[in-house]
Design an enzyme around this catalytic site. Structure first.
Site, PDB file in Angstrom:
ATOM      1  N   HIS A   1     -39.711  -5.672  39.615  1.00  0.00           N
ATOM      2  CA  HIS A   1     -39.184  -6.215  38.365  1.00  0.00           C
ATOM      3  C   HIS A   1     -40.103  -5.945  37.177  1.00  0.00           C
ATOM      4  CE1 HIS A   1     -36.160  -8.298  36.295  1.00  0.00           C
ATOM      5  NE2 HIS A   1     -35.936  -9.288  37.138  1.00  0.00           N
TER       6      HIS A   1
ATOM      7  N   ASP B   1     -35.391  -3.428  35.296  1.00  0.00           N
ATOM      8  CA  ASP B   1     -34.665  -4.613  34.864  1.00  0.00           C
ATOM      9  C   ASP B   1     -33.523  -4.915  35.835  1.00  0.00           C
ATOM     10  OD1 ASP B   1     -36.288  -4.858  32.646  1.00  0.00           O
ATOM     11  OD2 ASP B   1     -34.946  -3.651  31.375  1.00  0.00           O
TER      12      ASP B   1
END
Length: 422
Positions: A394, A398
């Site tokens: 992450h 995204d």
């Protein structure tokens, strides 16, 4: 007679230390030229160390699990002639204590032997090992012995250094023994335990998994896919071309879908150097194929998947996976992946949360294919369904981009003709 010293070789690529994984000889053994004496491990691959001379083993320079510097003394051998070493008071060989090496765990075990096979014959005396002398055996052999109710300390090992092989269990089971060789079964209380040294590939796996979970901001995304049309295409192609080109599994189709989808999501076919704070987006798609071998999980690499045909990629996947399972994969075949594909096949379950193979930023996981009723155009029909369980870093990827990427893969697999439309 002279002494020949084998030093830990320089394996290259700036490696200063390697781990001693396993000895294939012991002090007193007579060995021949080119005989493999030990396995050592770099950060990726296991390397066999052969002897350049024939002679008698005088001393071993380390114990399995020990990290040794390149150039340090590995083994001393008594040879005809002068050898390559002259003893000095500061360079006396030191013989290490006997070591009972343990192999790393493996995911699969052979068929279980029936527990009652050795219990219906007349008893014969057997002599156990001395107290505290731990038998050498692979986890698969230990699992089989446990299922059969056999204590390995009663089994004679015919392998290197007395290692107990499956053949030794077959021999033990085929002969009558007294009940002393049987472990408690049923609801009997047990107080036995076993310690397994975390060395070799198992140690590397543990270190990499710990590092990945510590450094990567993991998140997972699961989506179900209707693979009815894809499976029909695969079976049709195998029926028509299987004999001439080889049988296709689902993996080359998944690789093709990833290659096509990644054209629109270059941020996912990437590696992240978090120390330098640099993301490298790769044009080439080098797919790591997570492979369970006898010694643990390895990730051989299908290079330039974007340029390979369906059958070309299928053949290369099989080749590198077999090399990894047989511990024959080279360092080059185990490094350089840009994204990883992992599958447990029939054991794939409903969903999983695979760990990102750092420094990559994405891993695509394949779950089990099942037939089940689904609603299509208002009608309940039976379709072949399969989940993809994928994880992402992450810090780089995204959530929206990860979801769109998996949806693109889904669309390609559900309409397989689109895999080949340019």
């Amino acid at each position: 007679m002279g002494t020949h010293v084998i030093k830990m070789p320089d394996i290259g690529e700036g490696i200063a230390q390697v781990e001693l994984v396993e000895w294939f000889v012991k002090v007193g053994d007579v060995i021949t030229e080119d005989q493999v004496v030990a396995d050592v491990m770099t950060d990726k691959a296991t390397v066999e160390i052969p002897s350049p001379v024939s002679g008698k083993v005088l001393a071993l320079g380390g114990q399995p699990g020990e990290v040794m510097a390149v150039g340090s003394e590995l083994i001393r051998i008594e040879v005809e002639g002068s050898g390559n070493h002259v003893d000095t008071p500061q360079a006396k060989p030191v013989e290490p204590a006997p070591v009972q090496a343990q192999e790393p765990a493996r995911a699969e075990a052979p068929a279980q032997a029936p527990a009652q096979a050795a219990s219906c014959r007349a008893a014969a005396p057997i002599v156990p090992r001395e107290a505290g002398a731990k038998p050498l055996a692979s986890p698969a052999v230990r699992k089989r012995a446990l299922d059969a109710g056999i204590e390995l300390r009663y089994v004679h090992g015919s392998g290197p250094a007395g290692r107990i092989l499956h053949e030794d269990l077959d021999t033990f089971i085929s002969k009558p023994h007294s009940s002393a060789g049987q472990a408690p079964g049923g609801y009997a209380k047990r107080s036995d335990s076993e310690q397994v040294a975390v060395i070799g590939l198992r140690r590397k796996i543990a270190q990499r998994m710990q590092d990945a979970k510590r450094r990567v901001a993991h998140f997972s995304y699961v989506e179900e896919i209707d693979v009815t049309a894809l499976e029909a295409l695969r079976q049709q192609l195998n029926g028509k071309y299987g004999e001439s080109r080889g049988k296709l599994t689902l993996l080359p189709f998944l690789v093709r879908a990833m290659v096509v989808a990644l054209r629109d999501f270059p941020q996912i076919n990437a590696t992240y150097d978090d120390e330098a704070q640099v993301i490298t987006r790769h044009g080439a798609v080098h797919v790591g194929i997570a492979t369970q071998g006898e010694n643990g999980l390895m990730v051989p690499v299908l290079r330039h998947a974007e340029a390979g045909s369906l059958w070309g990629n299928a053949s290369e996947i099989a080749r590198v996976a077999n090399a990894a399972r047989n511990n024959k994969a080279t360092r080059e075949e185990l490094t350089g992946s840009t994204i990883t594909l992992t599958s447990l096949g029939a054991l794939g379950g409903i969903a999983s949360t695979p760990v990102v193979n750092t420094p990559e930023v994405a891993i695509v996981g394949v779950n089990r294919m099942v037939e089940r009723p689904v609603v299509v155009d208002g009608q309940i029909v039976v379709r072949k369904m399969m989940n993809l369980s994928s994880s992402f870093d992450h810090r780089v990827v995204d959530g929206m981009d990860a979801a769109l990427f998996i949806q693109a893969v889904r669309g390609l697999l559900e309409q397989p003709a689109c895999l080949f439309v340019e």
